[in-house]
Design a protein around this motif. Structure first.
Motif, short mmCIF file in Angstrom:
data_model
loop_
_atom_site.label_atom_id
_atom_site.label_comp_id
_atom_site.label_asym_id
_atom_site.label_seq_id
_atom_site.Cartn_x
_atom_site.Cartn_y
_atom_site.Cartn_z
N ASP A 23 69.55 -3.92 -22.34
CA ASP A 23 69.68 -2.80 -21.42
C ASP A 23 69.05 -3.16 -20.07
OD1 ASP A 23 70.29 -0.07 -20.68
OD2 ASP A 23 68.13 0.29 -20.79
N GLY A 24 69.80 -2.87 -19.00
CA GLY A 24 69.28 -3.09 -17.66
C GLY A 24 69.26 -4.54 -17.22
N SER A 25 69.94 -5.40 -17.95
CA SER A 25 69.93 -6.83 -17.65
C SER A 25 71.34 -7.39 -17.79
CB SER A 25 68.99 -7.55 -18.63
OG SER A 25 69.12 -8.94 -18.54
N SER A 26 71.58 -8.49 -17.16
CA SER A 26 72.87 -9.16 -17.32
C SER A 26 72.84 -10.15 -18.49
CB SER A 26 73.25 -9.89 -16.03
OG SER A 26 72.29 -10.89 -15.74
N GLU A 27 71.69 -10.27 -19.15
CA GLU A 27 71.55 -11.19 -20.27
C GLU A 27 72.45 -10.76 -21.43
OE1 GLU A 27 69.74 -14.00 -20.58
OE2 GLU A 27 69.02 -13.82 -18.53
N GLN A 28 73.26 -11.69 -21.91
CA GLN A 28 74.11 -11.43 -23.06
C GLN A 28 74.16 -12.65 -23.95
OE1 GLN A 28 77.93 -9.90 -21.70
NE2 GLN A 28 77.04 -7.87 -21.58
N LEU A 29 74.51 -12.42 -25.20
CA LEU A 29 74.57 -13.49 -26.19
C LEU A 29 75.70 -13.17 -27.16
CD1 LEU A 29 73.06 -15.96 -27.64
CD2 LEU A 29 71.92 -14.19 -28.98
N GLN A 30 76.33 -14.22 -27.65
CA GLN A 30 77.31 -14.07 -28.73
C GLN A 30 76.95 -15.09 -29.80
OE1 GLN A 30 81.62 -15.34 -28.71
NE2 GLN A 30 81.85 -13.11 -28.52
N VAL A 31 76.81 -14.61 -31.04
CA VAL A 31 76.50 -15.49 -32.18
C VAL A 31 77.44 -15.15 -33.32
CG1 VAL A 31 74.06 -15.82 -31.57
CG2 VAL A 31 74.71 -13.95 -33.09
N GLU A 32 77.54 -16.08 -34.25
CA GLU A 32 78.31 -15.83 -35.46
C GLU A 32 77.56 -14.81 -36.31
OE1 GLU A 32 81.37 -17.23 -36.17
OE2 GLU A 32 81.20 -17.96 -34.12
#
Length: 127
Positions: A23-32
């Motif tokens: 929330d409030g950040s551009s940080e994103q992640l995609q994992v299996e």
């Protein structure tokens, strides 16, 4: 006077993958959505000092990651899909994809005022 904030993340769950946003950040992640992916997720959440995680109930695909996050001491809020849709609608958010959904779930998680205790894990087989 210091302001204390809880860093919140949102997870959009799929059968094969998890999309995560803070929330409030551009940080994103995609994992299996596997044990290995859950370990990578835990590391990433700790690096970003996330304390509370929201996740949308998704036909049971969320259950293993929810159990693992709770075992590791994270506060996990499981939302019904209707709750997340209502939150998005209230904020006039109409676009929809996994990354956007993760960000909406993160914002929804940050907006939660009352956190209920996790259910007793012994009762999960009856859920």
């Amino acid at each position: 006077m210091a302001k204390h904030t809880t860093i919140c993340a949102g997870i959009d769950t799929g059968k094969r993958k998890l999309d995560v946003a803070i929330d409030g950040s551009s940080e994103q992640l995609q994992v299996e959505n596997t044990a290995e992916g859950h370990e990578a997720l835990l590391t990433w959440l700790r690096q970003h000092r996330v304390k509370r995680i929201g996740i949308e109930a998704s036909g049971g695909y969320e259950q293993p990651v929810v159990a693992e996050l709770r075992r590791k001491g994270f506060v996990v809020v499981v939302f019904q899909p209707a709750q997340v849709r209502a939150y998005a609608k209230f904020h006039l958010q109409r676009a929809k994809n996994d990354k956007i959904d993760a960000a909406i779930i993160a914002a929804c998680t940050a907006a939660v005022r009352k956190i209920h205790a996790a259910p007793d894990p012994r009762l999960l087989p009856f859920a």
